[in-house]
Design a protein around this motif. Sequence first.
Motif, short mmCIF file in Angstrom:
data_model
loop_
_atom_site.label_atom_id
_atom_site.label_comp_id
_atom_site.label_asym_id
_atom_site.label_seq_id
_atom_site.Cartn_x
_atom_site.Cartn_y
_atom_site.Cartn_z
N THR A 166 55.65 -2.06 -19.18
CA THR A 166 55.33 -3.50 -19.24
C THR A 166 55.61 -4.05 -20.63
O THR A 166 56.19 -5.13 -20.81
CB THR A 166 53.86 -3.72 -18.87
OG1 THR A 166 53.62 -3.22 -17.54
CG2 THR A 166 53.51 -5.21 -18.93
N GLY A 170 58.43 -6.87 -22.00
CA GLY A 170 58.04 -8.00 -22.84
C GLY A 170 58.81 -8.03 -24.15
O GLY A 170 59.25 -9.08 -24.62
N THR A 253 54.12 -18.36 -25.62
CA THR A 253 53.60 -18.35 -24.24
C THR A 253 53.82 -16.99 -23.58
O THR A 253 52.93 -16.44 -22.91
CB THR A 253 54.29 -19.45 -23.41
OG1 THR A 253 54.07 -20.72 -24.03
CG2 THR A 253 53.75 -19.47 -21.99
N LEU A 254 55.03 -16.45 -23.75
CA LEU A 254 55.35 -15.15 -23.17
C LEU A 254 54.46 -14.06 -23.72
O LEU A 254 54.01 -13.17 -22.99
CB LEU A 254 56.83 -14.83 -23.43
CG LEU A 254 57.34 -13.50 -22.87
CD1 LEU A 254 57.17 -13.45 -21.35
CD2 LEU A 254 58.81 -13.30 -23.24
N ARG A 255 54.16 -14.15 -25.03
CA ARG A 255 53.31 -13.12 -25.64
C ARG A 255 51.90 -13.17 -25.07
O ARG A 255 51.29 -12.13 -24.78
CB ARG A 255 53.28 -13.34 -27.15
CG ARG A 255 52.46 -12.31 -27.89
CD ARG A 255 52.66 -12.40 -29.41
NE ARG A 255 51.66 -11.62 -30.09
CZ ARG A 255 50.77 -12.09 -30.93
NH1 ARG A 255 50.74 -13.39 -31.18
NH2 ARG A 255 49.89 -11.31 -31.52
N PHE A 256 51.34 -14.38 -24.89
CA PHE A 256 50.01 -14.50 -24.29
C PHE A 256 50.00 -13.94 -22.87
O PHE A 256 49.05 -13.25 -22.45
CB PHE A 256 49.56 -15.96 -24.27
CG PHE A 256 49.24 -16.51 -25.64
CD1 PHE A 256 48.74 -15.67 -26.63
CD2 PHE A 256 49.42 -17.85 -25.92
CE1 PHE A 256 48.43 -16.17 -27.89
CE2 PHE A 256 49.12 -18.36 -27.17
CZ PHE A 256 48.62 -17.52 -28.16
N MET A 257 51.08 -14.24 -22.13
CA MET A 257 51.17 -13.74 -20.76
C MET A 257 51.23 -12.21 -20.74
O MET A 257 50.61 -11.56 -19.88
CB MET A 257 52.40 -14.34 -20.07
CG MET A 257 52.30 -15.84 -19.83
SD MET A 257 53.84 -16.55 -19.17
CE MET A 257 53.93 -15.71 -17.60
N LEU A 258 51.96 -11.62 -21.70
CA LEU A 258 52.07 -10.17 -21.74
C LEU A 258 50.73 -9.52 -22.08
O LEU A 258 50.38 -8.47 -21.53
CB LEU A 258 53.13 -9.76 -22.77
CG LEU A 258 54.58 -9.94 -22.32
CD1 LEU A 258 55.52 -9.74 -23.50
CD2 LEU A 258 54.91 -8.95 -21.21
N GLN A 259 49.98 -10.15 -23.03
CA GLN A 259 48.67 -9.59 -23.36
C GLN A 259 47.75 -9.60 -22.12
O GLN A 259 47.06 -8.62 -21.84
CB GLN A 259 48.02 -10.40 -24.49
CG GLN A 259 48.61 -10.11 -25.85
CD GLN A 259 47.87 -10.85 -26.95
OE1 GLN A 259 48.35 -11.84 -27.47
NE2 GLN A 259 46.70 -10.36 -27.28
N SER A 260 47.79 -10.72 -21.40
CA SER A 260 46.96 -10.79 -20.18
C SER A 260 47.47 -9.82 -19.12
O SER A 260 46.68 -9.20 -18.39
CB SER A 260 46.97 -12.22 -19.63
OG SER A 260 46.39 -13.11 -20.55
N ALA A 261 48.80 -9.66 -19.04
CA ALA A 261 49.37 -8.72 -18.08
C ALA A 261 48.93 -7.30 -18.39
O ALA A 261 48.62 -6.51 -17.48
CB ALA A 261 50.89 -8.82 -18.09
#
Length: 591
Positions: A166, A170, A253-261
Amino acid sequence: MSAATSSASTPASGDLASAAIASCRTAFLTVGLFSAVLNLLMLTGSIYMLQVYDRVIPSHSIPTLIALSIAVAAAYAMQGLFDLLRQRILTRIGSALHAALWQPVVCNILRGPLRGGANRGLQLSHDLDSVRSFLSGLGPTTLFDLPWMPLYLAGCFLLHPYLGWTLVVGAVLLFGIALLTEVLTRAPTRDASRAGAIRGVQLEAGRRNAEIVAALGMEQRLIDRMGAANEDLVAAQQRNADIAGSLGALSKTLRFMLQSALLGLGAYLVIEGLASGGVMIAASIMGSRALAPVELAISIWRPFLGARQAGQRLRAALGKGDASNPDVAPERAVHRLTVEQVTIAAPGGTTAIVHNASFALEAGQAVGIIGPSAAGKSTLARALVGIWPIARGEIRLDGATLDQWPAEIRGGMIGYLPQDVELFDGTVAENIARFDPEIDEAAVIAAAKAAGAYEMILKLPKGFEMRIGEAGATLSGGQRQRIALARALYKDPFMVVLDEPNASLDAEGDAALTDAIRRVRARGGIAVIIAHRPAALAAVDLVLTLANGHVQAFGPKDEVLRKSLAAHPAPGGAALQAVPDARSVPAAAAS
């Protein structure tokens, strides 16, 4: 850092920018070592959370929690210390590079108008500031942290392969955004740099010629003319900002999504019994740390591109360097000036302005160079003092070419009064003394008296200590010319070259100029006078006529003027009558 303390009067030849960077190699290696330690210490938070969730909470062991917390506090303190030291070293690297390249950059700026071609003006100093500012900021730390991403990726794979893959996906996406930022902002950054340089040159020209702009009502026209460059600059900066801002927001935005993922995937693994709760938290922290340098790299991309382009311009400008000063210089010239078959073109030009000029002067002689406009008189004067190059032939003082002396020593043997008088912001005394840090007061007073400017200077507010303002703005044209003449005569130079020295002088000034030329001859110096007004020829014994860049005649003043008058008669012989007889020169000067 030894390059920073170089005291040579002229830059040494070679790639100066590369040499300056090479002198900081040890400091860069130290920063790399500190970055390695820092990135290892940044695993502290992940390891701490992993131990708390997997060891402390299940065992309910307060002593273990206290011991872990103390160890983590010590690790964070060490991390802060290493981060501080790394930033301080980078700041000092920037300052050392600035100090090492400052003198060559200023030399390049000062000599630029003498070389022809593209003149970047003050752009190089801005480029040097840009490089120093980038090195002293967060940009280099981000670049040093990027290579440690694989460490965090490996840590996530150790926690669980799903987490690792994952994070890889990212990281690839963020790297793609970074590369896209580089490609899309390259052209706008280059356009902004070019437009900024053009606007800067135009603004400086307008400021320098403020009087003529105001007098002739040119202000609005110049503003309109500068508007095109300003609009290009703003448009390029706006395009750059839009691209970088959009891609920066996308990466965040992508980084926040990856942390949540990672958190969500970790929770799934905990539910399925494939990982512990500590793994879920540790993976989130480790993933955030792994992706942070990429996001920072995108945010610093514009400063990085600007610093890179500034560095390229510095390399191009300083790459060849300048000829170093000779180790052994000839004695100061005291006998003769020889001009042998000299052909001169403007710096960077190919069309000859003066062709095959030859003449010689002995100590105690003075020559007046006359001729129509655009005959090459000022060009010859510039070549005689060494500020314009010679295409062919040689100019020698006592048998040595001008480049055999270091610039400062050669300047001490030469007095020069250009056609367009330029003075500097400083006191009258500083200008006369050529800003010598150890002003010779007696020599300043002697030069002022030799130029007939002593009494005039005493009448100024504060006399010799009066500050004259930029370009001598507080003085009249005649005052500026007489102070510049005193500067040319400071410390009795052997060769004095005066280009239109009486252009702004009244009758009293003309008399002072004539007396100054006589004094130069009387002490065994050589004087070269470029003249349109006959009064400037009163104290010369020789005349050289130029036309279309060719020497038409050279010899005793009366003889050359008589021939010139016969070829081009003036009404009533006024021109000849206006030239006083050279026989008024003292016998010692005429010998």
